[in-house]
Write a protein that holds these residues in place. Structure first.
Motif, short mmCIF file in Angstrom:
data_model
loop_
_atom_site.label_atom_id
_atom_site.label_comp_id
_atom_site.label_asym_id
_atom_site.label_seq_id
_atom_site.Cartn_x
_atom_site.Cartn_y
_atom_site.Cartn_z
N ARG A 8 0.84 -1.21 0.00
CA ARG A 8 0.00 0.00 0.00
C ARG A 8 0.86 1.25 0.00
O ARG A 8 0.54 2.24 -0.67
CB ARG A 8 -0.95 -0.02 1.19
CG ARG A 8 -2.12 -0.97 0.97
CD ARG A 8 -3.19 -0.79 2.06
NE ARG A 8 -4.38 -1.50 1.67
CZ ARG A 8 -4.88 -2.53 2.32
NH1 ARG A 8 -4.30 -2.99 3.40
NH2 ARG A 8 -5.98 -3.12 1.90
N HIS A 30 -0.24 -4.11 -7.45
CA HIS A 30 -1.65 -4.42 -7.21
C HIS A 30 -1.85 -5.94 -7.13
O HIS A 30 -2.56 -6.44 -6.24
CB HIS A 30 -2.55 -3.85 -8.30
CG HIS A 30 -2.91 -2.42 -8.09
ND1 HIS A 30 -3.75 -2.00 -7.07
CD2 HIS A 30 -2.54 -1.30 -8.75
CE1 HIS A 30 -3.89 -0.69 -7.14
NE2 HIS A 30 -3.15 -0.24 -8.13
N LEU A 81 -3.40 -9.82 0.55
CA LEU A 81 -4.72 -9.66 1.15
C LEU A 81 -5.48 -10.98 1.17
O LEU A 81 -6.16 -11.31 2.14
CB LEU A 81 -5.51 -8.58 0.41
CG LEU A 81 -4.99 -7.16 0.59
CD1 LEU A 81 -5.65 -6.22 -0.41
CD2 LEU A 81 -5.22 -6.69 2.02
N ALA A 109 -8.80 -11.37 3.46
CA ALA A 109 -9.54 -10.19 3.00
C ALA A 109 -9.91 -10.36 1.53
O ALA A 109 -9.34 -9.72 0.64
CB ALA A 109 -8.72 -8.93 3.23
N THR A 126 -12.56 -9.58 -0.35
CA THR A 126 -13.13 -8.44 -1.09
C THR A 126 -12.04 -7.47 -1.52
O THR A 126 -12.00 -7.05 -2.68
CB THR A 126 -14.20 -7.72 -0.24
OG1 THR A 126 -15.20 -8.67 0.14
CG2 THR A 126 -14.83 -6.58 -1.00
N ASP A 127 -11.16 -7.13 -0.58
CA ASP A 127 -10.04 -6.24 -0.92
C ASP A 127 -9.10 -6.90 -1.93
O ASP A 127 -8.60 -6.25 -2.84
CB ASP A 127 -9.26 -5.84 0.33
CG ASP A 127 -10.03 -4.88 1.22
OD1 ASP A 127 -10.99 -4.25 0.73
OD2 ASP A 127 -9.66 -4.76 2.40
N SER A 128 -8.88 -8.19 -1.76
CA SER A 128 -8.03 -8.93 -2.69
C SER A 128 -8.62 -8.87 -4.09
O SER A 128 -7.90 -8.58 -5.07
CB SER A 128 -7.89 -10.39 -2.23
OG SER A 128 -7.15 -11.13 -3.15
N ALA A 141 -10.58 -6.65 -5.32
CA ALA A 141 -10.46 -5.28 -5.84
C ALA A 141 -9.08 -5.04 -6.45
O ALA A 141 -8.95 -4.43 -7.52
CB ALA A 141 -10.75 -4.27 -4.74
N HIS A 142 -8.03 -5.52 -5.78
CA HIS A 142 -6.68 -5.28 -6.30
C HIS A 142 -6.34 -6.20 -7.48
O HIS A 142 -5.64 -5.78 -8.40
CB HIS A 142 -5.66 -5.38 -5.17
CG HIS A 142 -5.70 -4.17 -4.30
ND1 HIS A 142 -5.15 -2.96 -4.67
CD2 HIS A 142 -6.29 -3.96 -3.10
CE1 HIS A 142 -5.38 -2.07 -3.73
NE2 HIS A 142 -6.07 -2.65 -2.77
#
Length: 163
Positions: free
Chosen positions: A97, A114, A121, A126, A128-130, A132-133
């Motif tokens: 990050r 990313h 993640l 995680a 959902t965050d994973s 997203a990236h």
């Protein structure tokens, strides 16, 4: 007579296919010494990472950033790899990050960061965050690694009906 090169010119010249020695020979001695020191810290960090000496790699990356602030993004990405390799995905995610927040991270490197952040993640749970990236990596470079398969694997189990 030595030719003074800008930092940007040196970075371009250090791309694959160029000789570091040839570039250093064209730079004034004091600047060449500083450049060699910056390269040495980063190169040592990579060597320590390959030898699985993670604490030493992280220390060298801190030195590299201190001596060359323009390397911050790339060095933080390497720090993320160190943390992930030593089994610390939360620290890896934090480093990735910070790399993404750095103004020195190249566009090409952002895709990799990313993707690697998504892996970190995912390792922490995680999803959902994973996702997203992984999605951002796919947006930046659709055929990067197996990003489509990674996205499908994260989405698939959630969308399948329960028996």
């Amino acid at each position: 007579m030595p030719v003074a090169l800008s930092t940007a010119a040196v970075r371009i010249a250090l791309a694959p296919g160029y000789s570091t020695t040839a570039i250093l020979a064209r730079i004034p001695a004091d600047r060449a010494l500083r450049l060699a020191e910056r390269l040495t810290h980063r190169d040592l960090a990579v060597a320590f990472l390959e030898m699985e000496r993670f604490d030493e790699a992280l220390a060298e990356l801190e030195e590299a950033i201190a001596t060359d602030p323009f390397s911050e993004g790339a060095c933080l990405a390497l720090a993320g790899r160190c943390h992930l390799a030593r089994g610390a995905p939360q620290e890896a995610a934090a480093a990735y990050r910070r790399a993404l927040a750095s103004t020195t991270l190249s566009f090409e490197a952002a895709t990799a960061v990313h993707y690697e952040l998504a892996e970190a993640l995912e390792a922490t749970g995680a999803r959902t965050d994973s996702l997203a990236h992984f999605g951002e990596a796919a947006r930046l470079e659709p055929h990067y690694r197996e990003v489509s398969a990674r996205i499908a694997a994260l989405v698939g189990p959630r969308s399948s009906p329960s028996p």
